[in-house]
Design an enzyme around this catalytic site. Structure first.
Site, PDB file in Angstrom:
ATOM      1  CE  LYS A  83      10.362   7.814  25.116  1.00  0.00           C
ATOM      2  NZ  LYS A  83      11.075   6.644  25.697  1.00  0.00           N
TER       3      LYS A  83
ATOM      4  NE  ARG B  16       6.698   7.798  30.451  1.00  0.00           N
ATOM      5  CZ  ARG B  16       7.850   8.376  30.092  1.00  0.00           C
ATOM      6  NH1 ARG B  16       7.855   9.592  29.618  1.00  0.00           N
ATOM      7  NH2 ARG B  16       8.985   7.735  30.203  1.00  0.00           N
TER       8      ARG B  16
ATOM      9  NE  ARG C  18      12.740   4.912  33.799  1.00  0.00           N
ATOM     10  CZ  ARG C  18      13.970   5.109  33.322  1.00  0.00           C
ATOM     11  NH1 ARG C  18      15.021   4.739  34.029  1.00  0.00           N
ATOM     12  NH2 ARG C  18      14.131   5.675  32.169  1.00  0.00           N
TER      13      ARG C  18
ATOM     14  NE  ARG D  13      16.801   9.744  33.306  1.00  0.00           N
ATOM     15  CZ  ARG D  13      15.799   9.597  32.441  1.00  0.00           C
ATOM     16  NH1 ARG D  13      15.893  10.110  31.220  1.00  0.00           N
ATOM     17  NH2 ARG D  13      14.703   8.957  32.772  1.00  0.00           N
TER      18      ARG D  13
ATOM     19  NE  ARG E  65      18.950   7.253  29.834  1.00  0.00           N
ATOM     20  CZ  ARG E  65      17.632   7.338  29.627  1.00  0.00           C
ATOM     21  NH1 ARG E  65      17.161   7.622  28.430  1.00  0.00           N
ATOM     22  NH2 ARG E  65      16.802   7.113  30.623  1.00  0.00           N
TER      23      ARG E  65
END
Ligand code: ADP
Ligand code: ADP
Length: 228
Positions: free
Chosen positions: A24, A99, A182, A171, A138
């Protein structure tokens, strides 16, 4: 409503849906280049609050660390406030919000209050096992927010941002155990939005398991194909 060459321009609100790691943020940054709409990412707003050590940031962080959703009341108030700023009158690219169904309903109410509505909801779909692989590698730039991946989208020089030389970081919530939580939270609490927007006829499924440029082409077509 704004006017362009005498004609009123419809504001464009795009909701990017998809699990953590679907792309996203990566896609929103590229879409922005030709749409010139503000990119509103609820996760980035929370991280900004945390950096500034606000009460909201500290409260949200306890949930984020566990990979849980921040409660609806806090989240809705923060995003609705952001949407009320003048740069959002022409539309916005929403990433990571809504969400939950309650957030989706609150978003509709906030937009309808000013005669606005969501135009299109691209849902970026990627198999869970690919998501885990993407999130575990990431890396982000602390200065400009550019997203990298060690294998799929590496910086020119390892650990250094191509744009501004920022030192890339990972992160805390991209740890494998938090990522698994998640993903479970996405399937339980967020995936009902797929049906919700399909019933309204504004959901467009995008195959996110292809190279970044191909996902972007499909996304641009989906956004352009919708007049809202
Ligand atoms: P991702 O890049 O994995 O999609 P985000 O940066 O969007 O993650 O979100 C990081 C965390 O911030 C989430 O795991 C959650 O704790 C919190 N968060 C972000 N957006 C929302 C939201 N709309 N509702 C509740 N919590 C949210
Ligand atoms: P989200 O915002 O949905 O959580 P991101 O845009 O942060 O997802 O992407 C998650 C990770 O996957 C990043 O490291 C990014 O570089 C990488 N990535 C994004 N899109 C693709 C793609 N189409 N193919 C391979 N890797 C991708």
């Amino acid at each position: 409503m704004e006017e362009k060459q005498g004609k009123p321009v419809e504001p464009k609100y795009v909701v990017l849906l998809g699990p953590p790691g679907a792309g996203k943020g990566t896609q929103a940054a590229r879409l922005r280049e030709n749409m010139d709409l503000p990119h509103i990412a609820s996760g980035d707003l929370f991280r900004e609050h945390l950096k500034n050590k606000t009460d909201l940031g500290l409260k949200a962080n306890a949930f984020m660390e566990r990979g849980e959703l921040v409660p609806d009341d806090v989240t809705i108030a923060m995003v609705v406030d952001r949407l009320s700023r003048p740069d959002c009158v022409r539309g916005a690219l929403l990433d990571g919000f809504p969400r939950t169904i309650a957030q989706a309903e609150a978003l509709d109410r906030a937009l309808a209050g000013d005669g606005r509505k969501i135009g299109v909801v691209p849902c970026i779909t990627v198999p869970d096992e690919v998501l885990v692989e993407r999130l575990s590698d990431r890396w982000l730039c602390p200065i400009c927010g550019e997203l990298y991946h060690v294998l799929f989208s590496p910086p020119r020089q390892p650990g250094v941002c191509d744009n501004d030389g920022g030192e890339l970081y990972q992160r805390d919530d991209d740890k494998p155990e938090t990522v698994r939580n998640r993903l479970a939270v996405y399937w339980e609490q967020t995936s009902p939005l797929i049906d919700h927007y399909t019933r309204r006829g504004i959901l467009v499924e995008i195959n996110g398991d292809q190279p970044i440029d191909m996902v972007q082409a499909d996304l641009r077509a989906a956004v352009a194909g919708n007049p809202g």
